[in-house]
Design an enzyme around this catalytic site. Structure first.
Site, short mmCIF file in Angstrom:
data_model
loop_
_atom_site.label_atom_id
_atom_site.label_comp_id
_atom_site.label_asym_id
_atom_site.label_seq_id
_atom_site.Cartn_x
_atom_site.Cartn_y
_atom_site.Cartn_z
CG HIS A 229 -4.10 -1.14 -0.90
ND1 HIS A 229 -4.07 -1.08 0.54
CD2 HIS A 229 -4.59 -2.15 -1.24
CE1 HIS A 229 -4.32 -1.96 0.96
NE2 HIS A 229 -4.73 -2.98 0.08
CB SER B 221 -0.94 0.16 1.19
OG SER B 221 -1.93 1.11 1.16
CG ASP C 243 -5.55 -5.80 2.45
OD1 ASP C 243 -6.01 -6.91 2.58
OD2 ASP C 243 -5.50 -5.30 1.50
#
EC number: 3.1.1.61
Length: 364
Positions: free
Chosen positions: A208, A181, A308
């Site tokens: 992401h 991310s 995540d």
């Protein structure tokens, strides 16, 4: 314990965008707008005067554009910067270059108050603005310095290496599944660029990133590695020597399907609900590959906010796969790998520059 209020400065040449972003950020009790600026030059003056905790910076502006402004911020007044970018090849390319300059993240330019996606977009803008303030700017600067030190000879070698790629094969001996991310684009460039051309693995990536940007990012990464890199499409066959990147706003899962009379593993894309605020989701990818590939999997959880990847990593580990978490020492934001380590799921905790070597050992 109450969180400290984050002081944000918005730099954008559009009065409408400045107003929209101000309204969005003002809805978050942990964020406070301390000023706005209408171009890069105005922004630099206000950064020097106001010393914000985070800057939201338009990538295309008159007088002093986003890249010039970012370069000054990184050099003269280190502050986390989140780029504001519209769709379009030029805007996306500038934003990807901004990551090399030292930007922490990117948000999609809000298109208007009547957009059906505005609630989701507003949540993402606030989340990324908060996360940016947790970035380790020293790690960003170290990565930037290493990139700038690369010689023309190194660049030529990369191009030649790229031209001599090996043929891909759908017989898959190993699967490298990578989640990242905040700080991920530069980390992935470094990691994937370190893989040998003949690495005996298929590579699957969830980064992401807003819709639209993953296509440009895939092309950029493709030009810097010996492996074939592409944005995943529905039905793409999983092959050794190929890197598939989940498209923005789509989960990427791997499913088994009969293709031309032969059972193959292929990419399946969906717009099912976000997980932990993200689509694509690292967890969704990891969960899907665990029962298919089992002990053939090496899952990597790189820099990023929140958690995540941890639930999915647990499923991979149960099926015999290996888990690598990025060490705090090289993370831009130590969140996702931290949760993997906290839950004792990691087989290896490694800084970014040690990962490729260890991966080759594991899968050879």
């Amino acid at each position: 314990m109450l969180e400290m209020t984050i002081r944000a400065l918005i730099v954008d040449d559009s009065a409408l965008i400045r107003k929209l972003l101000s309204d969005i950020l003002s809805q978050d009790p942990n964020l406070r707008i301390i000023g706005t600026a209408f171009n890069g030059k105005d922004g630099l003056e206000k950064i020097k005067k106001l010393r914000p905790d985070v800057v939201l910076l338009d990538n295309i502006m008159p007088v002093f554009d986003g890249l010039k402004t970012l370069a000054w911020i990184v050099k003269e007044c280190p502050t986390p910067v989140v780029m504001i970018s519209a769709f379009g090849e030029r805007a996306e390319e500038i934003t990807l270059t901004a990551f090399e300059y030292g930007a922490v993240d990117v948000i999609q330019r809000p298109e208007g108050i009547l957009s059906q996606n505005m609630p989701d977009m507003a949540e993402e803008i606030c989340r990324k603005t908060r996360a940016a303030t947790k970035a380790n700017l020293e790690n960003l600067e170290c990565m930037r310095n290493r990139e700038l030190e690369e010689t023309d000879i190194n660049k030529r070698e990369k191009i030649e290496k790229h031209r001599s790629r090996k043929e891909t094969t759908s017989f898959v001996r190993n699967v490298l599944a990578i989640g990242a991310s905040t700080g991920g684009p530069r980390a992935l460039e470094k990691l994937i660029g370190s893989f040998p051309a003949d690495i005996p693995a298929a590579v699957l990536i969830v980064q992401h990133m807003p819709a639209g940007f993953t296509a440009s990012f895939s092309k950029r990464l493709d030009s810097k590695t010996a492996l074939r890199v592409k944005e995943a499409e529905e039905g793409d066959i999983i092959e050794e020597g190929t890197v598939l990147i989940a498209p923005g706003n789509h989960h990427m899962e791997i499913v088994q399907k009969t293709v031309k009379g032969r059972k193959e593993e292929v990419a399946h894309l969906s717009c099912s609900p976000k997980e932990l605020g993200s689509r694509p989701s690292v967890n969704a990818l990891f969960r899907s590959i665990a029962p298919i590939y089992g002990s053939k999997i090496v899952s990597l959880v790189l820099t990023g906010m929140n958690c995540d990847g941890a639930d999915g990593a647990e499923q991979v580990k149960k099926m015999g796969g290996k888990i690598i978490a990025e060490a705090q020492s090289s993370c831009v934001v130590y969140g996702m790998p931290k949760e993997v380590v906290r839950r004792k799921l990691a087989d290896f905790v490694l800084p970014l520059d040690k990962m490729a070597e260890e991966i080759v050992k594991i899968i050879s």
